[in-house]
Design a protein around this motif. Structure first.
Motif, PDB file in Angstrom:
ATOM      1  N   GLN A   1       0.829  -1.203   0.000  1.00 28.65           N
ATOM      2  CA  GLN A   1       0.000   0.000   0.000  1.00 28.65           C
ATOM      3  C   GLN A   1       0.865   1.256   0.000  1.00 28.65           C
ATOM      4  O   GLN A   1       0.523   2.257  -0.642  1.00 28.65           O
ATOM      5  N   ALA A   2       1.971   1.213   0.733  1.00 32.71           N
ATOM      6  CA  ALA A   2       2.857   2.376   0.778  1.00 32.71           C
ATOM      7  C   ALA A   2       3.440   2.678  -0.603  1.00 32.71           C
ATOM      8  O   ALA A   2       3.536   3.842  -1.012  1.00 32.71           O
ATOM      9  N   LEU A   3       3.809   1.631  -1.341  1.00 38.00           N
ATOM     10  CA  LEU A   3       4.340   1.846  -2.685  1.00 38.00           C
ATOM     11  C   LEU A   3       3.278   2.416  -3.619  1.00 38.00           C
ATOM     12  O   LEU A   3       3.561   3.289  -4.447  1.00 38.00           O
ATOM     13  N   LEU A   4       2.052   1.918  -3.505  1.00 35.08           N
ATOM     14  CA  LEU A   4       0.983   2.477  -4.323  1.00 35.08           C
ATOM     15  C   LEU A   4       0.719   3.939  -3.962  1.00 35.08           C
ATOM     16  O   LEU A   4       0.408   4.762  -4.840  1.00 35.08           O
ATOM     17  N   GLY A   5       0.847   4.259  -2.679  1.00 29.84           N
ATOM     18  CA  GLY A   5       0.644   5.641  -2.257  1.00 29.84           C
ATOM     19  C   GLY A   5       1.765   6.563  -2.678  1.00 29.84           C
ATOM     20  O   GLY A   5       1.604   7.789  -2.688  1.00 29.84           O
ATOM     21  N   GLN A   6       2.940   6.001  -3.026  1.00 24.96           N
ATOM     22  CA  GLN A   6       4.088   6.795  -3.461  1.00 24.96           C
ATOM     23  C   GLN A   6       4.154   6.946  -4.978  1.00 24.96           C
ATOM     24  O   GLN A   6       5.183   7.337  -5.523  1.00 24.96           O
ATOM     25  N   ALA A   7       3.050   6.652  -5.665  1.00 24.06           N
ATOM     26  CA  ALA A   7       3.026   6.767  -7.126  1.00 24.06           C
ATOM     27  C   ALA A   7       3.369   8.195  -7.541  1.00 24.06           C
ATOM     28  O   ALA A   7       2.858   9.164  -6.984  1.00 24.06           O
TER      29      ALA A   7
END
Length: 246
Positions: free
Chosen positions: A92-98
């Motif tokens: 989720q953190a990686l998706l939020g760092q798009a």
């Protein structure tokens, strides 16, 4: 020897004793032993003993039932919840760092109304070049984000494999129904986490492909606009003198 058999033996012995004493000369002065009453007393004691044994067996059954219920209600000593939550949080953190155009409907609509909008004659050449550069940067960032998500999901494979092995072992060694059910629930949670990782990969990869397709479509439209500008008769190519060195 069961109590029922004991009762039959006592009754037979009492009857034999009664017959034996009955065949002797009657001497009421000293005969005070009543074999029939004695046999009845023995039978009563045997029945009471059988009842006590039945009650003891019932208590033992109840105790075993309580032990079984305690086993069925025992919690599973192993939990994979924390590990699964950490894996999901990383994804989720990686998706939020798009980067740039993220997973936001309003930002996507805004980008397709400006950067990816059809080229118009009112736009300057500098604006067309700036939009083309922004689109290329968006595609490059989306590809990088997709690869980061893929790397995170691949990193979760070792953790998922260890959790699966531990949960299967716990399920096989479960001492009661609750432990087996909890192990099964955790295995289902692990599968849900793996599906979440797969969904994240598909979303990131789909985003990159969509931006790449949008970039090509916008580039084709911009190319037509630039070609039409170049072919305008009044503003065609005019040769000029260029000085390379002063």
């Amino acid at each position: 020897m069961t109590c029922k058999r004991l009762c039959h033996m006592l009754a037979a012995g009492a009857a034999a004793l009664s017959l034996s004493l009955g065949s002797a000369p009657a001497q009421a002065q000293w005969t005070v032993f009543d074999p029939w009453n004695y046999a009845q007393s023995l039978l009563t004691a045997a029945r009471e003993l059988q009842q006590i044994q039945n009650e003891i067996q019932g208590l033992q059954n109840q105790a075993q039932s309580l032990i079984n219920q305690a086993h069925n209600l025992a919690n599973l000593p192993y939990s994979s919840l924390q590990s699964l939550q950490q894996s999901i949080q990383r994804t989720q953190a990686l998706l939020g760092q798009a980067q740039r155009i993220a997973y936001d409907v309003q930002k996507i609509d805004q980008a397709f109304s400006t950067t990816y909008a059809p080229a118009s004659a009112s736009q300057s050449n500098q604006a067309l070049v700036a939009n083309a550069q922004a689109r290329w940067q968006n595609s490059l960032a989306a590809l990088q984000d997709a690869m980061r998500v893929q790397a995170s999901v691949v990193g979760n494979l070792d953790t998922n494999r260890a959790q699966t092995s531990a949960l299967v072992t716990s399920s096989q060694g479960a001492s009661g129904a609750l432990q087996a059910a909890q192990a099964g629930n955790q295995l289902m949670a692990l599968q849900a986490q793996q599906l979440a990782d797969l969904t994240a990969v598909l979303a990131a990869q789909g985003r990159a492909q969509a931006l790449e397709s949008a970039q090509r479509a916008a580039a084709q439209d911009q190319g037509r606009e630039q070609l039409s500008r170049f072919l305008v008769p009044a503003a065609g190519y005019q040769p000029t003198t260029v000085t390379l060195f002063h």
